[in-house]
Design an enzyme around this catalytic site. Structure first.
Site, short mmCIF file in Angstrom:
data_model
loop_
_atom_site.label_atom_id
_atom_site.label_comp_id
_atom_site.label_asym_id
_atom_site.label_seq_id
_atom_site.Cartn_x
_atom_site.Cartn_y
_atom_site.Cartn_z
N ASP A 180 48.33 58.52 66.02
CA ASP A 180 48.73 59.20 64.78
C ASP A 180 50.24 59.30 64.67
OD1 ASP A 180 49.00 61.07 62.62
OD2 ASP A 180 46.98 61.79 63.06
N HIS A 230 46.22 58.25 61.46
CA HIS A 230 45.87 59.54 60.85
C HIS A 230 44.64 59.49 59.96
CE1 HIS A 230 46.93 63.66 59.95
NE2 HIS A 230 47.01 63.43 58.65
#
Length: 225
Positions: free
Chosen positions: A180, A205
């Site tokens: 992420d 993400h």
């Protein structure tokens, strides 16, 4: 657990509409799970209100479901979901997907250790490079469509503090997204400490866009667990 599959109530993050979950919902449907995605009032078009408005909308969506519910909240969506899901007996679990997990009196700003702004009116801008920030491993065509669907986001929602924290009483799982670029793994792991169960997925993400089948299978495993 009964044979009845719970309905998965999907809460998007900031700047995102319910359509961000279309691919995931298709995979969930194939696994036999009904689902619905919530439109948060603080996201455009015509964005309005703050955290409490988002929480009230999530709560109303849950209350409209007949039967068991599992709530899946992504990114900012973890904050209003935390506020919304208390004292709803048919909610079996709250799943935080690369999400913020506040305690009572906390906001996104306090969770990030950032100073709270004096003015929270107006919109909070999306980052300059959403592809790198949010969709690094998402197929190009899918990422292009996702970027075209990003909408305005009310700043107030980031500064409002929660007054209830569902994870104190609702069984919770945190899914860490290990690649992420938006919410660091270190920050996710700090917030995951509030959850009873922690899982991981090797994505950026937005796994609902990059690996929707894998995410649906993980959610199925969590629900059955």
């Amino acid at each position: 657990m009964t044979d009845q599959r719970p309905t998965l109530v999907l809460v998007p993050g900031a700047w995102h509409l319910p359509s961000t979950y279309d691919l995931l919902r298709g995979e969930l449907d194939a696994l036999g799970y009904p689902s619905l995605a919530v439109k948060l009032p603080t996201t455009g078009p015509d964005a309005r209100g703050g955290l409490r408005d988002d929480a009230d909308t999530i709560r109303a969506a849950i209350e409209a479901v007949s039967g068991p519910v599992v709530v899946v909240a992504h990114s900012y969506g973890g904050i209003p979901a935390t506020e919304a899901v208390t004292d709803l007996p048919h909610v079996q679990r709250l799943v935080y997907l690369a999400a913020f997990v506040p305690d009572i009196g906390e906001s996104m700003y306090t969770l990030l250790g950032a100073p709270e702004p004096d003015v929270v009116e107006g919109m909070f801008p999306i980052g300059a490079d959403p592809r790198a920030q949010l969709y690094a491993d998402v197929p190009e065509a899918v990422a292009d469509l996702a970027i075209s669907r990003l909408v305005d986001q009310r700043h107030q929602a980031f500064a409002d503090r929660v007054t209830r924290a569902a994870w104190h009483t609702v069984p919770s799982t945190y899914i860490v997204t290990e690649q992420d670029a938006s919410l660091s793994v270190a920050v996710q792991e700090q917030m995951a400490a509030h959850a009873k169960d922690v899982r991981r997925i090797a994505t950026s993400h937005s796994p609902f866009l990059s690996r929707p089948a894998e995410l649906a299978a993980l959610l199925d495993e969590i629900v059955r667990g």
